[in-house]
Design an enzyme around this catalytic site. Structure first.
Site, PDB file in Angstrom:
ATOM      1  N   HIS A   1       0.835  -1.206   0.000  1.00 13.60           N
ATOM      2  CA  HIS A   1       0.000   0.000   0.000  1.00 13.60           C
ATOM      3  C   HIS A   1       0.872   1.259   0.000  1.00 13.60           C
ATOM      4  CE1 HIS A   1       1.028   0.812   4.197  1.00 13.60           C
ATOM      5  NE2 HIS A   1       0.901  -0.495   4.407  1.00 13.60           N
TER       6      HIS A   1
ATOM      7  N   GLU B   1      -2.076  -7.192   7.280  1.00  9.30           N
ATOM      8  CA  GLU B   1      -0.722  -7.106   7.808  1.00  9.30           C
ATOM      9  C   GLU B   1      -0.578  -7.880   9.114  1.00  9.30           C
ATOM     10  OE1 GLU B   1       2.191  -7.133   7.380  1.00  9.30           O
ATOM     11  OE2 GLU B   1       3.032  -5.109   7.260  1.00  9.30           O
TER      12      GLU B   1
END
Length: 245
Positions: free
Chosen positions: A14, A93
């Site tokens: 990201h 994550e």
């Protein structure tokens, strides 16, 4: 004997975020933090670069956290006929622990433990999730992607530690491990040709940063910069407490 068929996976991290706002009393919650203006620009630049190269994405996946959704949407915005964006929470994550729960003498090293190694299933990300537990959810998702036959070019937007696990899996011929030393700049592109079996995968390119391809002046890692941001935030909070009556 013919070469195995392969399909292209564009594995992204990201775009840039800010976890430690100097004006905030606590770090922003990792599950909800959005992209910064810089992060959005990075993602849009990546999307434009892919479109200019004639890359047509026919499958798009994000972990589902806001920063990956925003990144994927910005990339897909440059596509002529973008696919619907899918969310795969298995690719979220590694979950860090609470920084205040880490001993002071271990706190700073915790930020960079994954780049130094050695790493085992019991190694924890910032005192939180075990790498073994991360692998248990990430690798089956990768094999699910391999098993699908409805795509030729897939965009997968995930996170630094998740990408390190997937890249380690690819370069090790399909082993279950996380190798230290991977660097993933914000909105970077990793190009993987996915074969019919783990040993058939090929890593074509790694950590291509669309707004700074050569990374000419960059010498620090993302986790080192995160550690520095945390130290700056902590110092600002301490100063505020000293001057507040």
């Amino acid at each position: 004997m013919t070469s195995p068929p392969r399909r292209r996976v564009i594995l992204m991290r990201h775009g840039a975020v800010q976890y430690f706002d100097p004006a905030a009393a606590a770090p922003l919650a990792a599950h909800g933090v959005p992209l910064t203006a810089e992060g959005l620009a990075q993602a849009r630049t990546a999307g434009l670069a892919l479109a200019a190269a004639g890359v047509h994405i026919d499958l798009a996946i994000a972990s589902g956290l806001p920063r990956t959704l925003q990144t994927a949407e910005a990339v897909l915005g440059a596509q002529v006929a973008p696919p619907a964006l899918e969310t795969w929470p298995e690719l979220e994550e590694a979950r860090g622990g609470r920084l205040r729960d880490l001993p002071a003498d271990a706190l700073l090293d915790a930020f960079t433990a994954l780049q130094r190694g050695p790493l085992t299933d019991d190694t924890r990300f910032l005192g939180g999730e075990r790498l073994g537990d991360l692998l248990d959810r990430v690798l089956p998702a990768w094999e699910r992607l391999r098993a699908r036959q409805d795509w030729q070019v897939a965009l997968v937007v995930a996170h630094g530690v998740v990408n390190a696990a997937l890249l380690s899996h690819v370069v090790s011929g399909g082993q279950r491990m996380v190798l230290p030393g991977w660097q993933q700049e914000p909105a970077c592109l990793n190009l993987i040709d996915l074969g019919p079996a783990p040993g058939d995968d090929v890593l074509r390119a790694c950590n291509l940063a669309p707004t700074d391809w050569l990374q000419r002046d960059t010498r620090t890692t993302t986790m080192e910069r995160l550690r520095d941001d945390f130290l700056g935030w902590s110092a600002a909070r301490q100063k505020l407490h000293r001057v507040t009556p």
